[in-house]
Every structure is written in C-alpha cells, then in structure tokens.
Scaffold this motif. Structure first.
Motif, mmCIF file in Angstrom:
data_model
loop_
_atom_site.group_PDB
_atom_site.id
_atom_site.type_symbol
_atom_site.label_atom_id
_atom_site.label_comp_id
_atom_site.label_asym_id
_atom_site.label_seq_id
_atom_site.Cartn_x
_atom_site.Cartn_y
_atom_site.Cartn_z
ATOM 1 N N SER A 1 0.820 -1.241 0.157
ATOM 2 C CA SER A 1 0.099 0.179 -0.051
ATOM 3 C C SER A 1 0.993 1.375 0.023
ATOM 4 C CB SER A 1 -0.891 -0.050 1.192
ATOM 5 O OG SER A 1 -0.339 0.092 2.321
ATOM 6 N N ASP B 1 0.917 4.611 1.892
ATOM 7 C CA ASP B 1 0.214 5.235 3.038
ATOM 8 C C ASP B 1 0.398 6.553 2.936
ATOM 9 O OD1 ASP B 1 -0.339 2.492 3.707
ATOM 10 O OD2 ASP B 1 1.264 2.157 5.202
ATOM 11 N N SER C 1 -0.462 9.609 5.544
ATOM 12 C CA SER C 1 -0.680 10.084 6.916
ATOM 13 C C SER C 1 -0.807 11.806 7.082
ATOM 14 C CB SER C 1 0.158 9.457 7.979
ATOM 15 O OG SER C 1 1.372 9.825 7.620
ATOM 16 N N ARG D 1 -3.005 -0.118 -3.926
ATOM 17 C CA ARG D 1 -3.916 0.669 -3.067
ATOM 18 C C ARG D 1 -3.237 1.559 -2.164
ATOM 19 N NH1 ARG D 1 -4.468 -2.648 2.455
ATOM 20 N NH2 ARG D 1 -2.548 -3.505 2.569
ATOM 21 N N GLU D 2 -4.360 2.424 -1.823
ATOM 22 C CA GLU D 2 -3.749 3.257 -0.842
ATOM 23 C C GLU D 2 -4.196 3.370 0.524
ATOM 24 O OE1 GLU D 2 -3.544 7.403 -2.159
ATOM 25 O OE2 GLU D 2 -3.611 6.723 -4.199
ATOM 26 N N ASN D 3 -3.845 3.591 1.650
ATOM 27 C CA ASN D 3 -4.113 3.448 2.769
ATOM 28 C C ASN D 3 -3.962 4.851 3.345
ATOM 29 O OD1 ASN D 3 -5.128 0.836 3.168
ATOM 30 N ND2 ASN D 3 -3.149 0.489 3.924
ATOM 31 N N ARG E 1 -7.607 5.145 11.372
ATOM 32 C CA ARG E 1 -6.714 4.345 10.253
ATOM 33 C C ARG E 1 -7.949 3.673 9.075
ATOM 34 N NH1 ARG E 1 -3.098 0.040 13.596
ATOM 35 N NH2 ARG E 1 -2.786 -0.509 11.555
ATOM 36 N N GLY F 1 -8.174 1.592 5.860
ATOM 37 C CA GLY F 1 -7.538 0.448 5.064
ATOM 38 C C GLY F 1 -8.549 0.183 3.918
ATOM 39 N N PHE F 2 -7.870 -0.027 2.793
ATOM 40 C CA PHE F 2 -8.676 -0.328 1.522
ATOM 41 C C PHE F 2 -8.319 -1.532 0.999
ATOM 42 C CE2 PHE F 2 -8.460 4.228 1.736
ATOM 43 C CZ PHE F 2 -10.061 4.656 1.669
ATOM 44 N N THR G 1 3.309 6.266 10.060
ATOM 45 C CA THR G 1 3.810 5.016 9.445
ATOM 46 C C THR G 1 5.095 4.946 9.607
ATOM 47 O OG1 THR G 1 3.614 6.029 7.421
ATOM 48 C CG2 THR G 1 1.756 4.716 8.184
#
Length: 309
Positions: free
Chosen positions: A14, A16, A18, A92-94, A107, A109-110, A292
């Motif tokens: 992912s 990430d 933030s 994917r991105e989170n 958080r 999550g995908f 992260t």
C-alpha cells in the motif's frame, strides 16, 4: 534476483498517506496538514525494519499504476533492494489521520485490487527462484486471491530449503499451517481460533502453541499479547517477554516491526530469548512514533538495554 539471506514478500502493498487535523466534525470540511507518504504493506515494513537494524533483505512486492510508481520511488529512497512484480491494476492506498484535539488516530484501510492469473503465476515463479535462508510472507491477500495462495508460496519456498515465516490471519493462516512453516506470529485471539476454542487466557497460551508445534504446523510460535508483550514457544523452549512501558502514539507497523526484529535476530544467530526480546523492543519502539514511521533504532537499543538490565 541477487541472493540475500532474507526475502520478504508483499502481495498486497500500500501507499500509506498520513496527516494531522484539528478535530473531526461531521458535515464540515476537515482541513488537514501536509500529508506524509510511506511505502506500506507487511513485507515492505519488515524489510524497512531489518534495514533500520543494520541488516539487509530483498523486498519482493507487486506494483501497479501511478500509486505503484510512487511506492517504488519510496522504497528506492529507503535504500532497500527490491524485486518488483508489475500488475495491471493499481496499488492500493491507505489513509491514517491523527486528530490533534483528542490525540486519536483513525486508520482507513482499503482492499487490494484483483491480481490476474498471469500475475499469480509470476509471483510463484519469482518465489521458486529465490535463494535465501528466510522468506517472510506478510500481510493480507488481494481480493479474488484464493485463501490457499500463501500455502502454495510456502510449499514452493520449502521445496528450496527456505525457512518460511508467516504473519497473516484468518483462513490464509490456517491453510498455510497445513503445509507447516518455520515461524508464525498470531495474536492470542488468532491462536484460539487456530486450535478451535473461543478464548484463551495467558496461562493457556503455551499449551495451545505447543499443540500447533506437535501438529507440525510451525517450529516456532510467537504469540503477540499487545501491550503485555509476547511469548515465544518451541518444542523445547518458552520465553515470555513483557513489553516496556512507553507513551504510545501509534500502533501502525508495530507488528511488522516485531517480525522484522525477530527475523533479523534469527539471521544474526541470536538466542531465542534474544530473538523475542529484540522483537518486542522493535514493536514497542514503533508505537512511540506517529503515523507510519516504524521505529527509531536508538529507541530499540535503549529498550533492549533496559530489558537486559
């Protein structure tokens, strides 16, 4: 792929993102601070942790679309050796957001996009050519992947004499245990499910772990106990390590940091007691940082010295 003593595999990585914001108010636009981007996903985080400890690994991961390109750039900046398996669908991105007013972390999550049959075959092919002492399989599976996919990877690696370390959950973990691996890291709730009970108390954990070991599901079972630390169990040894008391800012990457610390320690021929101590220190140190960022190595060293004392 160049030979390396440790290989990590991340099938569902992912990108990430933030950030910080002041307070969460429904129906209002939430203004966020400038975002931070990190390469995320179980195996990637394990490789990052190993690098922080002065070790090296080869990070194998899938990558697709512009988010995948950014992921690759971030991994290059980390100085990690890597092998990229290209995918048609995007990585994917989170999203992780920290609320300043309450010091709460959110958080998001995908799921990972679908992996094609050709891409599945490519992953197995890459693993079949790996020359290493340890293969770390970590993280979730993409949508559409069968629950026995990690099991196939473990079988392929074991055929090459590689020690397989697995950090996943649910049916994927249950399936991989049918093959038998070197080390697993369930939490206490996951361990209960693996042996078919609803709940385990701490005094019951060692017996439950030895049940898996006697079934040849794993040689080493490390059970994460959250803020209480962790317990490492083998056929002949048991080591319970309490987590040092620290100010917790984030739990993102704590489990991956723990796995990275343990695998690094194993590769350095540390005793099993030191393996679990270093793992707990890495996981605890990761909770001391926001977002992260995993851990700072100086925090790990300080916590480990305190543990030895």
């Amino acid at each position: 792929m160049k030979p390396n003593s440790i290989i990590t595999l991340t099938i569902n990585p992912s990108l990430d993102k933030s950030t910080h914001f002041n307070s969460l108010i429904a129906e209002q636009k939430i203004r966020c601070e400038k975002p931070r981007y990190d390469a995320g996903g179980g195996g990637i985080n394990v490789s990052k942790a190993i690098a922080k400890l002065g070790g090296s690994s080869t990070c194998v991961f899938t990558s697709g679309g512009s988010s995948g390109e950014m992921l690759e750039e971030l991994i290059t900046k980390e100085g990690l050796e890597s092998t990229v398996i290209k995918t048609k669908n995007w990585t994917r991105e989170n999203f992780i957001a920290f609320e300043n007013a309450t010091k709460s972390q959110y958080r998001f999550g995908f799921p990972g996009n679908e992996i094609s049959d050709d891409e599945k075959d490519k992953i197995i092919e890459v693993v079949s050519k790996v020359k290493a002492d340890y293969l770390v399989i970590s993280g979730s599976l993409n949508e559409g992947l069968p629950t026995d996919f990690y099991q196939k990877i473990a079988e392929t690696a074991k055929a090459s004499g590689i020690k397989v370390v697995v950090d996943t959950s649910g049916e994927s973990l249950r399936k991989v245990l049918e093959t038998g691996v070197y080390l697993i890291k369930p939490n206490i709730g996951e361990l209960a499910k693996l042996i078919g009970v609803d709940h385990l108390e701490l005094p019951e954990v060692e017996k439950a772990a030895k049940q898996l070991i006697s079934n040849k599901s794993a040689e080493i079972v490390v059970v994460s106990l959250g803020p209480e630390g962790a317990i490492l169990v083998t056929k002949d040894e048991t080591h319970l390590v309490k987590a040092p008391k620290v100010e917790k800012k984030s739990t993102v990457g704590a489990g991956d940091s723990m796995v990275g610390g343990m695998v690094w320690a194993l590769s350095q021929n540390k005793s099993l007691k030191e393996v679990i101590q270093i793992g707990v220190c890495c996981g605890t140190a990761a909770t001391m940082n926001e977002g992260t960022q995993l851990f700072k190595v100086e925090d790990v060293k300080r916590l480990f010295e305190g543990m030895k004392g």
